[in-house]
Design a protein around this motif. Structure first.
Motif, PDB file in Angstrom:
ATOM      1  N   LYS A   1      27.156  49.872  27.930  1.00  0.00           N
ATOM      2  CA  LYS A   1      26.440  49.095  26.925  1.00  0.00           C
ATOM      3  C   LYS A   1      25.170  48.556  27.572  1.00  0.00           C
ATOM      4  CE  LYS A   1      30.429  47.861  24.073  1.00  0.00           C
ATOM      5  NZ  LYS A   1      31.174  46.768  23.382  1.00  0.00           N
ATOM      6  N   ILE A   2      24.050  48.709  26.853  1.00  0.00           N
ATOM      7  CA  ILE A   2      22.758  48.321  27.408  1.00  0.00           C
ATOM      8  C   ILE A   2      21.979  47.530  26.369  1.00  0.00           C
ATOM      9  CG2 ILE A   2      22.651  50.345  28.925  1.00  0.00           C
ATOM     10  CD1 ILE A   2      20.684  51.585  26.923  1.00  0.00           C
ATOM     11  N   HIS A   3      20.961  46.853  26.821  1.00  0.00           N
ATOM     12  CA  HIS A   3      20.021  46.212  25.896  1.00  0.00           C
ATOM     13  C   HIS A   3      18.857  47.171  25.686  1.00  0.00           C
ATOM     14  CE1 HIS A   3      21.610  42.140  25.185  1.00  0.00           C
ATOM     15  NE2 HIS A   3      22.218  42.325  26.350  1.00  0.00           N
ATOM     16  N   TYR A   4      18.570  47.461  24.409  1.00  0.00           N
ATOM     17  CA  TYR A   4      17.577  48.495  24.096  1.00  0.00           C
ATOM     18  C   TYR A   4      16.865  48.104  22.807  1.00  0.00           C
ATOM     19  CZ  TYR A   4      15.644  53.224  23.700  1.00  0.00           C
ATOM     20  OH  TYR A   4      14.800  54.307  23.627  1.00  0.00           O
ATOM     21  N   ASN A   5      15.602  48.473  22.710  1.00  0.00           N
ATOM     22  CA  ASN A   5      14.828  48.203  21.500  1.00  0.00           C
ATOM     23  C   ASN A   5      15.266  49.163  20.399  1.00  0.00           C
ATOM     24  OD1 ASN A   5      12.990  47.203  19.719  1.00  0.00           O
ATOM     25  ND2 ASN A   5      11.178  48.069  20.722  1.00  0.00           N
ATOM     26  N   CYS A   6      16.114  48.688  19.513  1.00  0.00           N
ATOM     27  CA  CYS A   6      16.737  49.530  18.495  1.00  0.00           C
ATOM     28  C   CYS A   6      15.727  49.939  17.425  1.00  0.00           C
ATOM     29  CB  CYS A   6      17.904  48.776  17.861  1.00  0.00           C
ATOM     30  SG  CYS A   6      18.681  49.663  16.498  1.00  0.00           S
TER      31      CYS A   6
ATOM     32  N   SER B   1      25.419  50.633  22.352  1.00  0.00           N
ATOM     33  CA  SER B   1      26.467  51.387  23.043  1.00  0.00           C
ATOM     34  C   SER B   1      25.986  52.808  23.306  1.00  0.00           C
ATOM     35  CB  SER B   1      27.752  51.424  22.217  1.00  0.00           C
ATOM     36  OG  SER B   1      28.272  50.125  22.041  1.00  0.00           O
ATOM     37  N   VAL B   2      26.230  53.291  24.519  1.00  0.00           N
ATOM     38  CA  VAL B   2      25.851  54.657  24.898  1.00  0.00           C
ATOM     39  C   VAL B   2      27.120  55.506  24.958  1.00  0.00           C
ATOM     40  CG1 VAL B   2      24.695  56.121  26.591  1.00  0.00           C
ATOM     41  CG2 VAL B   2      23.919  53.753  26.237  1.00  0.00           C
ATOM     42  N   PHE B   3      27.138  56.578  24.177  1.00  0.00           N
ATOM     43  CA  PHE B   3      28.320  57.438  24.091  1.00  0.00           C
ATOM     44  C   PHE B   3      28.000  58.848  24.576  1.00  0.00           C
ATOM     45  CE2 PHE B   3      29.481  54.163  21.037  1.00  0.00           C
ATOM     46  CZ  PHE B   3      30.853  54.027  21.245  1.00  0.00           C
TER      47      PHE B   3
ATOM     48  N   TYR C   1      24.355  59.998  23.026  1.00  0.00           N
ATOM     49  CA  TYR C   1      23.642  59.324  21.942  1.00  0.00           C
ATOM     50  C   TYR C   1      23.849  57.817  22.042  1.00  0.00           C
ATOM     51  CZ  TYR C   1      28.203  59.153  19.529  1.00  0.00           C
ATOM     52  OH  TYR C   1      29.525  58.933  19.206  1.00  0.00           O
ATOM     53  N   TYR C   2      22.942  57.074  21.383  1.00  0.00           N
ATOM     54  CA  TYR C   2      23.020  55.617  21.338  1.00  0.00           C
ATOM     55  C   TYR C   2      23.573  55.203  19.970  1.00  0.00           C
ATOM     56  CZ  TYR C   2      20.057  55.316  25.519  1.00  0.00           C
ATOM     57  OH  TYR C   2      19.549  55.415  26.800  1.00  0.00           O
TER      58      TYR C   2
END
Length: 343
Positions: A7-12, A22-24, A43-44
């Motif tokens: 799990k990361i912080h990302y500009n959605c 979540s990164v799968f 994918y995110y």
């Protein structure tokens, strides 16, 4: 089924703000050159919109994974394998292409997006296994390099020739000894000989064993193959083992040790006027070359036998039905590996 990687912080892009994503990773299928392939897609996933998305850099990574799956399916080098071969010569992408007489960006394309044809693939494979050929290619195309860099590369490859040529020659000898085992059978564990795997297994035991000598190493290899076969119905290395007085020994074991000398050092020690050959690591073993299952088996074997000396492990093997049911100098069939004692 999708596997959560992190799990990361990302500009959605859905929410237009940064929050936890979540990164799968998930197996999926695609068409590459009109051929269906299976590969692992990353994918995110946005938990707010409950939807997935693929950033551009991840999309490129997924496309490369699909193409590498196609390459593997068609017996071609993957992008990472090409990169590894290039790095083994200490060359940039442009330099590697120039050494082979190709366009400046040829290797860059193969490592990033394009699929090489069989002719180019074969040339890369040839220089991987034969640095003398790489030296010849450098000589033919030296006008593509400035003099100082040409001399630097030439000296580096000359050193590789000294070490790798011995390895290449031993590979030829080993393969000739294994000429009768070019089909999967109970004698090779239903697996064709994988010399890279063999060298990595030897490097593993050399690095993690507290005391390792040649006789003991031979038994560790057999137990690793035997236990892997018992668990999964196939050998780990493709080695063929003969029954000798001190236990199981791979065919061409002397040549195999010489082949592995880029990963290990062999030191002569004298005990009571007898010579023992101590095995020491030369480089750190690359654990990424093993599957999780292979590492588990190697660790299990090492934990069982690490405190035993060469004589102890030989005596232990003498009690195995695989040893007792095989005549001297005969090949030990992997079918008997199912009867090894539980660890």
């Amino acid at each position: 089924m999708a596997e959560l990687l992190e799990k990361i912080h990302y500009n959605c892009p859905f929410c237009d703000e940064e929050h936890e994503i979540s990164v799968f990773r998930e197996k999926t299928k695609a068409l590459v050159n009109n051929t269906p392939v299976e590969y692992e897609e990353i994918y995110y996933y946005c938990p707010i919109e409950e939807d997935k998305f693929v950033p551009k850099e991840i999309l490129n990574q997924n496309l490369l994974a699909a193409k590498d799956s196609y390459r593997t399916l068609n017996g071609l080098l993957t992008s990472q394998e090409i990169k590894d071969i290039r790095n083994s010569y200490g060359l940039s992408q442009k330099e590697f292409a120039n050494m082979l007489g190709w366009g400046d960006v040829t290797i860059q394309r193969y490592e990033k997006k394009s699929i090489q044809d069989e002719t180019y693939d074969q040339k890369i494979r040839e220089v991987k296994d034969n640095p003398k050929l790489a030296l010849d290619e450098l000589e033919k195309h030296k006008e593509k390099f400035d003099q100082a860099r040409y001399e630097e590369i030439r000296e580096f490859i000359k050193e590789l020739v000294k070490t790798k040529s011995i390895k290449y020659l031993n590979k030829e000898i080993i393969e000739s000894i294994y000429i009768d085992h070019q089909e999967e059978s109970e004698y090779n564990g239903y697996k064709l000989l994988d010399l890279e795997k063999v060298e990595n297994m030897i490097a593993f035991f050399a690095q993690y064993s507290s005391r390792l000598y040649k006789v003991k190493l031979m038994k560790l290899l057999w137990y690793a193959d035997a236990l892997f076969f018992k668990k999964y119905g196939v050998g780990m290395s493709g080695l063929v083992y003969k029954r000798l007085p001190l236990g199981a020994v791979p065919k061409a074991h002397e040549e195999i040790l010489k082949y592995a000398q880029s990963s290990i050092n062999i030191i002569e020690e004298y005990f009571d006027e007898k010579i023992a050959y101590k095995i020491l690591p030369k480089v750190d073993v690359d654990l990424s070359k093993f599957t999780i299952e292979e590492i588990s088996v190697l660790q299990t074997v090492l934990e069982k036998f690490d405190k035993m000396g060469s004589r102890e492990i030989s005596d232990y093997m003498h009690e195995e039905l695989a040893y007792q049911k095989t005549a001297r100098d005969e090949v030990i069939p992997y079918s008997l590996a199912r009867e090894i004692r539980d660890f």
